[in-house]
Design a protein around this motif. Structure first.
Motif: not given
Lengths: 311, 374
Positions: B131-132, B144-146, B358-367
């Protein structure tokens, strides 16, 4: 969860551990039996990890090339035998330390296996068949837990045979004598060095077969991360088993069950602390070593000539 | 002996000169033209290139960029996520004169790539998955990421459609944000078919642990799970184990269809050649480093595997409809209200997180619906 649910979950956890023990223990069993033979002769071979990996690679390669997984097992054993001969031969030279040779053999074996195994990562080799010991049961979980490979009963038979042989047979006594007191063996006219080389080679053969189990049955694929230290843990396991083949078999099953603990608990929804459970086999190794080692006194049952136990 | 002393003197002198020169140089572009006429690109893999998984997906893109004119590629496999990768990068920079490095494994980023980027400001570092952050990380680093969670959502649709008990299994290596996002997207895809579907997660603890992965697959199947998917470096063992046990599987990273002709449903595959060529093009043209490169299905960064024979016509239709919406770019996966499996609201009602958020790239939960713990 209700009480009934808990006992059900507990039963299925026990079943999962049994299945894991039967699936995962075979390499531990073969490597530890091999190491047991080697150490009984007064040598220690730490290179079995390398032999295990090399055996896995060569077994996979030969099974792929020949179409017969049993030829693969044989080839893995022969590879292990050659490596064992190398270790035995090197250690017979003057002033060569068997622990140092073992470590270099471990690095050599894994390095060689990774180098030669590059083209084997992709293809699928024929696998060893399994025995359906659970066919009588209706429970799918029990059936899968009791689906074992024929190498496991072979290994258990071998453990019995070795247990009897070490105590009661002529070669067993010669081996133990060489391992306990080389001078006495020499005085009785036993060829100490050839017996030790032979014992190391036999140990290598078994470790190679253990490797073939990894690549040809469970998990059944050649990959550079295949072993994850099982060969080394098996060496520790021999010490814990006090050089007794039957206890080696028990310890191998225990280690197999410990390895299955992490995934089994998580699949049942018990997810807290999974790092700890995943580390169970390693923690078990450390705990057993600490528990079975008394400072200042050599271990009961340790061969007298073993460099590991000499002060 | 005297010769070596002279050499070391000379090396010190060069180092001094180099340090002096570097402070006067602009960050990019200038040093390169003098270095060589061919762009030397270093690629670092964490595992073997033909692992049926993560590294293979990267290597497939590298095979494409090797054919580009004016590009020379050097590769190193099996570089661990330790200080070893710094040594590999330094060797590529100093010995092979590489000026663009693709560090393809997640754990290379912090601190290894960041450290090297500060030390070698004239070299560009393209990292896969990091996460740059503007202002915090060096300008010569790009990530880079997809959005492969789009394909995991499609996996979830196929999985829940094929499953009898609606109990699905996910074997994951480590609980990092990308993995959690995949697990959650897989669940949401499955729940779009059946709102009662659950996903059991097993974390193995590392990217490649074949025995533990096989053990995880077996214990999940023993618990009644009938579709497996995963996020480990090489899904080979998991897909093979599922096939042997008569369970379905969804692939990851690359196509594993060959390994499970009966049970392979579909899979989430990378298509890395798009970002690779973009970054190389920018380097050759002397444009600034692409710091943040992302894309999903519609940008050609990811693709689903072709459907296996076990996928019903109905499931195909549903999956294709969602895919079409994703291709148009109007299918956000994470929209509120979403509750995690400890009961906390993680995305408020009415809030929609776009794929680029960018919130999604710091995901720290399981639904809620995922059985597992980080």
């Amino acid at each position: 969860m209700s009480d009934g649910g808990d006992s059900l979950a507990f039963g299925s956890l026990a079943l999962a551990l049994l299945g894991g023990a039967l699936r995962v223990s075979t390499p531990f069993l073969f490597v530890s039996l091999g190491e047991c033979i080697t150490e009984k002769s007064g040598r220690i071979n730490l290179g079995l990890e390398g032999i295990l990996v090399l055996g896995a690679m060569s077994g996979y390669g030969v099974s792929l090339a020949s179409g017969s997984p049993w030829l693969g097992v044989l080839a893995a054993g022969l590879c292990g035998l050659m490596m064992g001969l190398l270790h035995g031969g090197l250690c017979s030279l003057a002033k060569v330390n068997d622990i140092a040779v073992g470590i270099s053999l471990m690095l050599f074996g894994t390095g060689l296996a990774f180098f030669l195994g590059k083209p084997l990562i992709q293809p699928q080799a024929p696998m060893l068949p399994s025995l359906e010991l659970g066919a009588w049961s209706d429970s799918a979980q029990l059936q899968s837990a009791l689906r074992i490979n024929v190498l496991l009963p072979l290994g258990l038979l071998l453990a019995l045979l070795l247990h009897w042989g070490f105590r009661a047979s002529r070669w067993g006594l010669a081996l133990r004598l060489v391992g306990d007191n080389a001078a006495a063996a020499r005085a009785l006219g036993y060829p100490v060095v050839p017996i030790r080389i032979g014992a190391t080679a036999a140990g290598g053969f078994l470790a190679g077969v253990g490797g073939a189990f990894l690549s040809l049955y469970y998990p059944g694929s050649w990959n550079e991360g295949l072993s994850s230290g099982q060969g080394l843990m098996a060496v520790a396991l021999v010490i814990f088993a006090r050089w007794n083949p039957l206890r080696c078999a028990l310890a191998a099953l225990l280690f197999g069950a410990a390895g299955a603990l992490g995934p089994a608990l998580q699949s049942q929804g018990i997810t807290a602390g999974y790092y700890l459970f995943n580390a169970a086999p390693y923690v078990l190794t450390l705990a057993l070593m600490a528990a079975s080692w008394t400072p200042g006194r050599s271990l009961a049952g340790a061969p007298g000539e073993l460099s590991l136990t000499q002060r | 002996m005297s010769a070596s002393r002279i050499q070391s003197h000379r090396r010190n002198l060069l180092r001094l000169l180099g340090a002096g020169a570097a402070t006067h140089m602009l960050p990019f572009g200038i040093g390169r033209a003098a270095a060589a006429d061919k762009l030397v690109v270093g690629v670092i893999y964490v595992g073997p290139r033909d692992d049926f998984g993560y590294n293979q997906a990267q290597a497939q893109a590298v095979a494409v960029i090797k054919k580009l004119p004016g590009v020379k590629v050097i590769e190193e496999e099996k570089v661990p996520e330790t200080v070893a990768v710094q040594k590999t990068m330094e060797a590529m920079i100093n010995q092979d004169k590489a000026t663009l490095i693709f560090a393809t494994s997640f754990g290379y980023f912090d601190p290894h790539v960041l450290k090297m980027a500060e030390k070698y400001p004239n070299v560009r570092f393209a990292h896969c998955g990091g996460l740059w952050t503007e202002g915090k990380h060096p300008k010569n680093v790009g990530s880079f990421f997809g959005y492969i969670d789009e394909c995991q959502y499609l996996n979830g649709i196929a999985a829940a459609s094929a499953s009898k008990g609606k109990k699905l299994g996910f074997i994951a290596a480590k609980p990092i944000p990308q993995v959690l996002r995949n697990i959650n997207a897989f669940l949401l895809g499955a729940r779009s078919v059946d709102p009662k579907a659950t996903v059991r997660v097993i974390f193995t603890g590392d990217w490649s642990l074949p025995v533990k992965e096989a053990e995880a697959a077996n214990s999940l199947i023993d618990q009644g799970v009938d579709v497996l998917t995963c996020h480990v470096d090489s899904p080979k063992v998991i897909v093979e184990t599922a096939e042997r046990r008569g369970a379905f599987s969804c692939g990851y990273h690359a196509s594993q269809a060959k390994l499970a002709p009966k049970g392979y449903l579909t899979g989430a595959e990378w298509d890395w050649q798009t970002p690779y060529t973009q970054i190389i093009k920018a380097t050759i043209e002397g444009k600034p480093m692409v710091n943040f490169l992302r894309g999903g299905l519609k940008d050609g960064f990811v693709k689903p595997s072709p459907f296996g024979p076990a996928v019903s016509a109905e499931a195909r239709k549903k999956s294709d409809a969602v895919k079409a919406a994703m291709m148009k770019g109007d299918f956000p996966i994470f929209k509120g209200p979403l509750v995690d499996n400890t009961g906390k609201t993680v995305v408020a009602a009415g809030k929609v997180l776009g794929q680029q958020d960018p919130l999604l790239e710091g995901m720290n939960y399981l639904l809620d619906g995922v059985i597992g713990q980080i």
